[in-house]
Write an enzyme that holds these catalytic residues in place. Structure first.
Site, PDB file in Angstrom:
ATOM      1  CD1 TRP A  11      82.061   2.575-103.311  1.00  0.00           C
ATOM      2  CD2 TRP A  11      81.117   3.551-105.083  1.00  0.00           C
ATOM      3  NE1 TRP A  11      82.989   2.574-104.326  1.00  0.00           N
ATOM      4  CE2 TRP A  11      82.429   3.170-105.433  1.00  0.00           C
ATOM      5  CE3 TRP A  11      80.325   4.176-106.051  1.00  0.00           C
ATOM      6  CZ2 TRP A  11      82.983   3.392-106.697  1.00  0.00           C
ATOM      7  CZ3 TRP A  11      80.864   4.403-107.320  1.00  0.00           C
ATOM      8  CH2 TRP A  11      82.177   4.015-107.626  1.00  0.00           C
ATOM      9  CE  LYS A  33      66.801  -3.606 -98.547  1.00  0.00           C
ATOM     10  NZ  LYS A  33      65.802  -2.581 -98.298  1.00  0.00           N
ATOM     11  CE  LYS A  79      87.602   5.528-104.069  1.00  0.00           C
ATOM     12  NZ  LYS A  79      87.219   6.709-104.874  1.00  0.00           N
ATOM     13  CB  SER A 109      83.493   7.200-109.127  1.00  0.00           C
ATOM     14  OG  SER A 109      84.269   6.691-108.048  1.00  0.00           O
ATOM     15  CE  LYS A 161      88.273   9.873-102.150  1.00  0.00           C
ATOM     16  NZ  LYS A 161      86.797   9.971-102.201  1.00  0.00           N
ATOM     17  CD  GLU A 251      84.939   4.797 -95.275  1.00  0.00           C
ATOM     18  OE1 GLU A 251      85.604   4.785 -94.224  1.00  0.00           O
ATOM     19  OE2 GLU A 251      84.508   3.767 -95.831  1.00  0.00           O
TER      20      GLU A 251
END
Length: 300
Positions: A11, A33, A79, A109, A161, A251
């Site tokens: 994300w 990196k 979230k 998304s 959700k 999550e």
């Protein structure tokens, strides 16, 4: 505009890619990196605008260890609910920064589709609508952004959700069909709204992108980690093995326990979340389904 994304997972990487279209962006990395757009946490804290895409359960610890009382403006894209304190993300961040410098990102998304630059619509919520509009202006034209004052509603939808997606994955894992999944998700939306009412969330939030939009997406696609967790639970696997096999953070697992605890504390009727918690603890998926089918429902 200079923006640093905190969190280099899927994300965070998708948000970095989108925000880089119109802005000078960097992203934090916990590994060395040789890429110019990776910065250290210390360097990220020097940016005026920060976007948080960390795992929700790790945010409080990150803030304790790293945050300095500077003048950053923050967009929270995580979230979830902190399981230790049972605090929503606005309350967790509120311990370190004033609410007028905080905004929250929500809406349907998948990271993979954002990376592919496929169109989507998101909501930026916050008490400071000027700041919400400012963050909205950072996104490219393939991401439509709306603003909202209903922080709590957006947070509840974004967290809840994920738990409902686990239940939906169980439903599909048991091959119960489209009718059953539609019934479950619809009842889940009612349950999510009931929970939100206790916290004075606005009804329209649950019917919009943050609520119904994100729920329908997450609860109906194998691209959702939480949906895949549910599908694996339906096959009889225990949650420890499911998460090892998944290899990513889901999550909804920790959030289920947080919502369950809050619903018990405030006596809110949340039968689907309750059954998800029981399945995470080993209850047979078919038994949970039977109990849900026989449970009372306050609103159809």
């Amino acid at each position: 505009m200079k923006i640093a994304v905190v969190g280099a997972g899927k994300w965070g990487s998708a948000l970095y890619d989108a925000l880089s279209v119109k802005n000078e962006c960097a992203i934090t990395s916990f590994h060395e990196k040789d890429l110019s757009y990776f910065v250290s946490t210390k360097e990220a804290l020097g940016y005026e605008y920060l976007v948080f895409a960390l795992y929700a359960q790790g945010i409080h610890e990150w803030l304790v260890n790293n945050f300095k009382d500077l003048n950053q403006k923050i967009l929270v894209a995580s979230k979830g609910i902190d399981c230790k304190s049972l605090k929503f993300m606005d309350e967790v961040f509120g311990e370190f920064i004033s609410s007028d410098r905080l905004c929250f990102l929500s809406g349907p998304s998948f990271a993979s589709e954002v990376l592919e630059k496929k169109p989507c619509a998101l909501v930026i919520s916050g008490k400071n609508q000027n700041l919400c509009s400012k963050f909205a202006s950072f996104f490219p034209n393939y991401i439509k952004t709306y603003t909202s004052l209903d922080v709590k509603g957006a947070e509840i939808c974004g967290a809840y959700k994920n738990v409902l997606a686990i239940a939906s994955g169980v439903c599909d894992g048991l091959n119960l069909g489209n009718n059953a999944r539609a019934s479950l998700v619809s009842r889940g939306l009612v349950e999510m709204h009931r929970f939100g009412q206790f916290f004075n969330a606005k009804e329209e939030t649950f019917l919009g992108l943050s609520g119904a939009g994100d729920l329908f997406l997450t609860a109906s696609s194998n691209l959702s980690r939480n949906y895949r967790v549910g599908s694996s639970l339906a096959s009889g696997k225990n949650i420890k093995d499911v998460l090892i096999e998944l290899g990513e953070v889901a999550e909804g697992v920790q959030t289920a326990y947080a919502i369950h605890a809050l619903s018990k504390q405030f006596q809110i009727y949340t039968p689907i979340v309750n059954e998800v918690v029981l399945m995470l603890e080993g209850k047979n998926a078919w038994e949970s389904l039977k109990d849900l089918m026989s449970s009372k429902e306050e609103i159809s």
